[in-house]
Design an enzyme around this catalytic site. Structure first.
Site, PDB file in Angstrom:
ATOM      1  N   GLU A 106       0.838  -1.210   0.000  1.00 20.89           N
ATOM      2  CA  GLU A 106       0.000   0.000   0.000  1.00 20.89           C
ATOM      3  C   GLU A 106       0.869   1.256   0.000  1.00 20.89           C
ATOM      4  OE1 GLU A 106      -2.578  -1.210   3.425  1.00 20.89           O
ATOM      5  OE2 GLU A 106      -4.174  -0.608   2.047  1.00 20.89           O
ATOM      6  N   GLU A 126      -4.351  -8.995   3.241  1.00 19.42           N
ATOM      7  CA  GLU A 126      -5.124  -8.657   4.446  1.00 19.42           C
ATOM      8  C   GLU A 126      -6.342  -9.549   4.661  1.00 19.42           C
ATOM      9  OE1 GLU A 126      -3.751  -6.535   2.412  1.00 19.42           O
ATOM     10  OE2 GLU A 126      -2.837  -4.897   3.543  1.00 19.42           O
TER      11      GLU A 126
END
Ligand code: NAD
Length: 689
Positions: A106, A126
């Protein structure tokens, strides 16, 4: 004050921001703080034109520090760091090597460009931890790959290698030379130009493709809430402004990370990480293994051979019977053919695997191998004979392993002149697919033979768990207790299909009676008979014993292979059918014992199963068969279809706490009657390093 984890170096007019948080450069609070300071310097220092973000050591940020996820997150949080990079007037290039996963990727997506060394993997895993990306992953990734591909990638937690990442535009360049130098050059080219993903439009995709991608992701992700949440966040990018999208994503991330499912999945993550760590074996050096001989080319032998070939070993498959060897060899060949035809493996890779295989009836060739894995019939006499032969032929120092499911490893080792080299390597079926592998410690097994077993397990991409030598080791012993409890429940009044449905609703991949039918009722039947005959393990005559399974077998109902077991399997039917004959047989078994059937609800069924597993786990720990409480959870999740998102019985026990558990077991002991052996829950609650 925590140590500085980020330093700013200079290469002329380019800042090189180095993240140095060994071993995996995890994105901790100290790292985020250091990044904020470095970006502020880059922004304000007029002598700097651009910046490179790079990891020290072997990797970029390989993930976040998961220990932080169960607590209030310290400031600055990752979205603020990414915002600072986006707001910085100068371009920032992420230089990736090793892994850039989760928050690490990210962060890279928040930069103006990404370059990577060959072999780097990127991804957003995730969802596998019960959450969704929380720092813009769901908002920025679709701006590169489009919504359908972003759904597939995020919902599966897929790790993408650098070549595929380049093709998909996830990175801008794959650099062959020195990464840092190449990244500095890239940054210098970019100087004066920002290229923020937030300013890119989301590529258009038609509704049908999005719906198909969502449906596929939900199915593969067992419809867990975080999968749906990730899909919603990604799909929103088509219509929602990125600022709102980021805020919504963050709110969902914050809610999910504190939810029970995320705790359970983090528990599993740490349990799996720890299961391979054994301080008692730290000093031992695994032996060097290049060639593996597998004895027995049946179901397990051929699966083990495939796993070893996939991991790059030379494999010698040996048999006593030419026809069996032929069948094993064609099973292996068909496996690789299938993988190539379905596009899962490149033809050249499959050919290289097959080229490392030799099959033979010539036993003296055992001398070529540093590791011998026996997978012949589950019968002590056969195993001992085979080990005698192996002993006569294997080279000195070879590790000799048995894939036995239940037999006494010490008795097998006693057939050799070198019990110190003998260990158990208990694979699960199909051996090239199932992650779990029990490494069994015999009383004479040497530390380096065991360390070799664990190392081989990791190399085969398995989760090796060390167990003691006791009937059924850890997994089959837990499963036997579980199955016995489910039999109690059908004797008391539940129908097999009701028990199966309750446990499938709980999340088990398959209910116990459907599993029994699939694997065949005769194996356990034979074992029960052998146990009853053997003087040593004679059944406690007072212990509760359910005869239903025996009666099914006596009626020729051995499961799927005979068309009937706990269910019926008429030809052409895709699902097991409920059979009135089974209901009759069960009713008779009840009345023979004077049992008046009663209703059992799903909740009772689920709770009894959990208590059974908890109690058995406590016994296994007290006996030293399981070495670490959390290993029990690793075993059940990876070998027996226990739902990962429920954490496992040890997670459940810790959640309940000592007092409630003791009360549960008091009640439980009363209900279970004679033969019940109560475990000490203290063993489950102690958290060992
Ligand atoms: P299988 O019957 O499919 O294969 C056994 C093979 O061993 C046969 O090909 C047979 O010809 C060969 N064999 C028998 N005696 C031999 C000898 N003396 N020398 C050389 N080869 C010999 O059995 P399987 O299901 O592959 O089981 C093998 C072992 O793996 C057993 O110990 C079993 O308990 C264990 N195991 C099985 C499973 C499973 O689900 N099938 C799971 C875990 C462990």
């Amino acid at each position: 004050m925590e140590q500085t984890r980020v330093r700013l170096e200079r290469d002329g007019d380019i800042a090189v921001i180095v993240i140095d948080n060994p071993p995996i450069n995890a994105g901790s609070a100290a790292v985020r703080e250091g990044l904020m300071a470095a970006i502020a310097t880059v922004d304000s220092d007029d002598s700097l034109q651009a910046a490179v973000l790079i990891g020290a050591g072997t990797t970029f940020i390989a993930g976040s520090d998961l220990r932080e996820f169960g607590q209030p997150l310290a400031e600055p949080q990752l979205p603020a760091v990414i915002k600072a990079i986006e707001d910085c007037g100068k371009p920032v290039v992420a230089a990736l090597h090793g892994a850039a996963l989760g928050g690490g990727f990210e962060l890279a997506l928040g930069c103006d460009a990404r370059v990577a060394a060959p072999g780097t993997v990127v991804g957003l895993p995730e969802v596998t931890l019960g959450i969704i990306p929380g720092a813009g992953g769901t908002q920025r990734l679709p701006r590169i790959v489009g919504i359908p591909r972003a759904i597939a990638m995020i919902c599966s937690g897929e790790r993408v290698g650098s070549a595929a990442a380049l093709a998909a535009g996830l990175i801008d360049a794959e650099v062959r030379g020195e990464l840092r130098t190449a990244a500095v050059t890239h940054a210098r080219h970019l100087a004066g130009r920002k290229n923020r993903l937030r300013d890119h439009a989301v590529p258009a995709a038609d509704a049908r493709t999005i719906a198909d991608a969502s449906a596929a992701a939900l199915k593969a992700g067992r419809r867990r809430p975080q999968v749906q949440a990730a899909i919603d966040a990604i799909v929103a990018t088509a219509t929602v402004d990125i600022e709102d999208g980021l805020a919504d994503e963050r709110a969902v991330f914050q809610r999910l990370r504190l939810g029970r499912e995320a705790y359970a999945l983090r528990h599993q993550f740490f349990a799996e990480r720890d299961s391979a760590r054994h301080p008692s074996l730290d000093a031992a050096r695994p032996r060097d293994i290049r060639r593996i001989a597998v004895i027995g080319a049946g179901t397990m032998g051929s699966g083990i051979a495939i796993a070893a070939l996939d991991a790059g070993y030379e494999v010698l498959l040996l048999e006593q019977e030419a026809a069996a060897l032929e069948r094993g060899a064609s099973r292996i060949h068909e496996h690789y053919d299938g993988r190539v035809n379905s596009g899962k493996v490149q033809a050249a890779v499959a050919a290289a695997c097959e080229a490392r295989l030799s099959t033979s009836l010539d036993w003296p060739r055992i001398a070529e191998a540093e590791l011998v894995i026996e997978a012949v019939f589950e019968e002590m006499g056969a195993k001992q004979q085979v080990f005698q032969r192996i002993d006569a032929l294997a080279r000195p120092g070879a590790v000799l392993a048995s894939n036995t499911s239940y037999l006494d490893l010490d008795a097998i080792a006693a057939a050799t002149s070198r019990p110190q080299d003998v260990i158990g390597l208990h694979f699960f079926s199909p051996a090239h697919v199932m992650k779990l592998m029990e490494v069994v410690r015999g009383k004479a097994s040497s530390a380096d033979a065991l360390a070799t077993g664990l190392a081989i397990g990791r190399r085969l991409k398995k989760l090796p768990v060390l167990t003691g030598n006791a009937f059924g080791f850890v997994g089959n012993r837990l499963y036997a207790a579980y199955r016995r409890q489910c039999e109690f429940m059908i004797e008391e009044g539940a129908a097999p299909q009701q028990v199966d449905a309750a446990l499938e609703a709980f999340g088990f991949a398959m209910g116990p009676f459907a599993v029994a039918d699939l694997s065949g009722l005769d194996i356990a039947w034979r074992m029960r008979k052998a146990q009853a005959e053997s003087h040593k393990s004679e059944r406690d005559p007072a212990a509760r014993y359910v005869q239903i399974a025996d009666r099914l077998c006596e009626a020729g109902r051995l499961g799927r292979k005979t068309g009937a077991g706990y269910y019926r399997y008429p030809e052409g039917a895709s699902r097991p059918q409920v059979d009135p004959a089974v209901a009759e047989l069960i009713a008779k078994a009840r009345s023979d014992k004077g049992i008046t059937p009663r209703e059992l609800g799903s909740e009772e069924i689920q709770r009894r199963v959990m208590l059974t597993l908890v109690n058995e786990a406590a016994l296994l720990l007290a006996e030293g068969v399981a070495e670490r409480a959390t290993d029990v959870d690793v075993v059940l999740v990876n070998g027996y279809g226990f739902p990962r998102w429920e954490g496992g019985p040890v997670f459940w026990a810790r959640e309940r706490g000592a007092e409630a558990l003791r009360a549960d077991l008091d009640e439980w002991a009363l209900l279970s009657g004679p033969g019940f052996v109560r475990g000490d829950v203290r063993h489950l609650l102690e958290v060992k390093a």
